[in-house]
Design an enzyme around this catalytic site. Structure first.
Site, PDB file in Angstrom:
ATOM      1  N   SER A  50     -10.846  11.743   7.468  1.00  0.00           N
ATOM      2  CA  SER A  50      -9.882  11.253   8.467  1.00  0.00           C
ATOM      3  C   SER A  50     -10.461  11.257   9.873  1.00  0.00           C
ATOM      4  CB  SER A  50      -8.621  12.125   8.419  1.00  0.00           C
ATOM      5  OG  SER A  50      -8.982  13.492   8.501  1.00  0.00           O
ATOM      6  N   THR A 148      -6.207  14.198  12.324  1.00  0.00           N
ATOM      7  CA  THR A 148      -7.087  14.107  13.485  1.00  0.00           C
ATOM      8  C   THR A 148      -7.666  15.466  13.838  1.00  0.00           C
ATOM      9  OG1 THR A 148      -5.667  12.389  14.337  1.00  0.00           O
ATOM     10  CG2 THR A 148      -7.015  13.540  15.963  1.00  0.00           C
ATOM     11  N   THR A 166     -10.605  10.586  15.763  1.00  0.00           N
ATOM     12  CA  THR A 166     -10.014  10.288  14.451  1.00  0.00           C
ATOM     13  C   THR A 166     -10.449   8.918  13.934  1.00  0.00           C
ATOM     14  OG1 THR A 166      -7.876  10.216  13.269  1.00  0.00           O
ATOM     15  CG2 THR A 166      -7.958   9.130  15.391  1.00  0.00           C
ATOM     16  N   ARG A 176      -4.705  -1.717  14.675  1.00  0.00           N
ATOM     17  CA  ARG A 176      -3.743  -0.647  14.982  1.00  0.00           C
ATOM     18  C   ARG A 176      -4.453   0.512  15.710  1.00  0.00           C
ATOM     19  NH1 ARG A 176      -3.301   5.098  13.767  1.00  0.00           N
ATOM     20  NH2 ARG A 176      -1.103   5.641  13.800  1.00  0.00           N
ATOM     21  N   THR A 199      -1.716  15.936  16.231  1.00  0.00           N
ATOM     22  CA  THR A 199      -2.188  15.317  14.998  1.00  0.00           C
ATOM     23  C   THR A 199      -0.935  14.903  14.224  1.00  0.00           C
ATOM     24  OG1 THR A 199      -3.433  15.659  12.936  1.00  0.00           O
ATOM     25  CG2 THR A 199      -2.425  17.607  13.911  1.00  0.00           C
ATOM     26  N   GLY A 200      -1.069  13.883  13.421  1.00  0.00           N
ATOM     27  CA  GLY A 200       0.103  13.418  12.686  1.00  0.00           C
ATOM     28  C   GLY A 200       0.319  11.935  12.897  1.00  0.00           C
TER      29      GLY A 200
HETATM   30  N1  GLY Z   1      -2.832  10.818  14.718  1.00  0.00           N
HETATM   31  C1  GLY Z   1      -3.777   9.870  14.332  1.00  0.00           C
HETATM   32  C2  GLY Z   1      -3.249   8.517  14.170  1.00  0.00           C
HETATM   33  O1  GLY Z   1      -2.046   8.319  13.999  1.00  0.00           O
HETATM   34  O2  GLY Z   1      -4.024   7.577  14.183  1.00  0.00           O
END
Ligand code: GLY
Length: 293
Positions: A50, A148, A166, A176, A199-200
């Site tokens: 990730s 992340t 990330t 995106r 993170t999330g």
């Molecule tokens: N938190 C990382 C993302 O949504 O890309």
């Protein structure tokens, strides 16, 4: 008098970041330098699917990286988003901060800037990440994998620095961008108040400007732990208002006295690494349900 340094980083793989950063802080290196070295160790690790090299690709099979850095002393910051074929995007974000009048470069522009500054093009795919991408490819717009690495550090001179890097949500739509390269969403650092990172699910973190919210709560007297919990409640509250399920999010925060905190949504299992006084421990974050914040 030297201040005892401390570094905290998201997820079990944050331990690797802390292992790299803590000795540098102990030698008197600045917080941001140490945090970037720590984050880069995770970017280099193909087993972390990730972040960086070996990250699970987007919907069309491309690995697209996002990162930002922020220095609490100067509040200088830099970020890159949607970068392909460049491995060390945290360092690239730092170069944006140091060598340009801008804060955020994206896509081909960020890649061009990287190549002008000695970065090389590399494949970020690994046999394992490609196999995983094929195996779990969804038929709908479902996305996954938002782990992340965010690293927050306090150095011996009492300054804060932070990094967020990330590969974003796996199977994300091309183009995106999540919270991680957005200053105030994935990361915010101000020596006068504290440092916070996220993170999330990036969309929900952006919607509440999560890291900025936490730093402002600390500025107004909340502890890092209280501020992180309030940010999760804000996400929960917004989900109720929007009539959607609360997304998985987690936040962590650090102040200039070395106090830290973390919290995550009810459906998450979030742990983070803490390094101080030569020791590293993993801590499970408190789950927070209910709204307001
Ligand atoms: N938190 C990382 C993302 O949504 O890309």
């Amino acid at each position: 008098m030297a201040i005892p340094p401390i570094v905290i980083a998201t997820w079990p793989f944050g331990k690797e970041a802390v292992e790299q950063a803590l000795p540098l802080l102990a030698k008197g290196k600045p917080a941001l330098d140490a945090a970037i070295v720590g984050a880069q160790a995770v970017e280099d690790n193909p087993k972390v699917m990730s972040v960086g090299f070996g990250g699970i690709p987007n919907r069309i099979g491309t690995v697209s990286l996002d990162a930002c850095v922020m220095d609490g002393k100067t509040m200088n910051c830099g970020a890159v988003a949607g970068v392909e074929n460049i491995k060390h995007v945290a360092s690239l974000a730092r170069l944006v901060m140091e060598k340009t009048p801008h804060v955020l470069l994206v896509g081909e522009g960020a890649k061009w800037f990287a190549l002008q500054n000695g970065f090389v093009l590399e494949t970020l795919l690994t046999p394992e990440s490609v196999a995983e991408w094929y195996k779990k490819r969804p038929k709908d717009l479902k996305m996954d994998g938002h782990d992340t690495v965010t690293v927050l550090a306090l150095d011996q001179t009492g300054h804060l620095g932070g990094v967020c890097t990330t590969s974003g949500l796996s199977y994300k739509l091309p183009g995106r961008v999540g919270d991680s390269p957005i200053i105030g969403a994935g990361l915010y650092v101000d020596d006068e108040a504290g440092a916070a990172g996220a993170t999330g699910t990036g969309e929900e973190i952006i919607r509440i400007s999560g890291s900025h919210l936490i730093v402002e709560l600390m500025r107004n007297g909340k502890s890092p732990q209280e501020a992180c919990e309030l940010a999760v409640k804000r996400v929960n509250q917004l989900a109720v208002r929007r009539g959607v399920h609360a997304a998985e999010v987690a936040f962590l925060a650090l102040d200039r006295k070395g106090n830290y905190g973390a919290a995550c949504s009810e459906s998450s299992q979030f742990s983070f690494a803490v390094g101080q006084s030569g020791k590293i421990e993993m801590i499970t974050a408190k789950k927070v349900s209910g709204g307001v914040g």
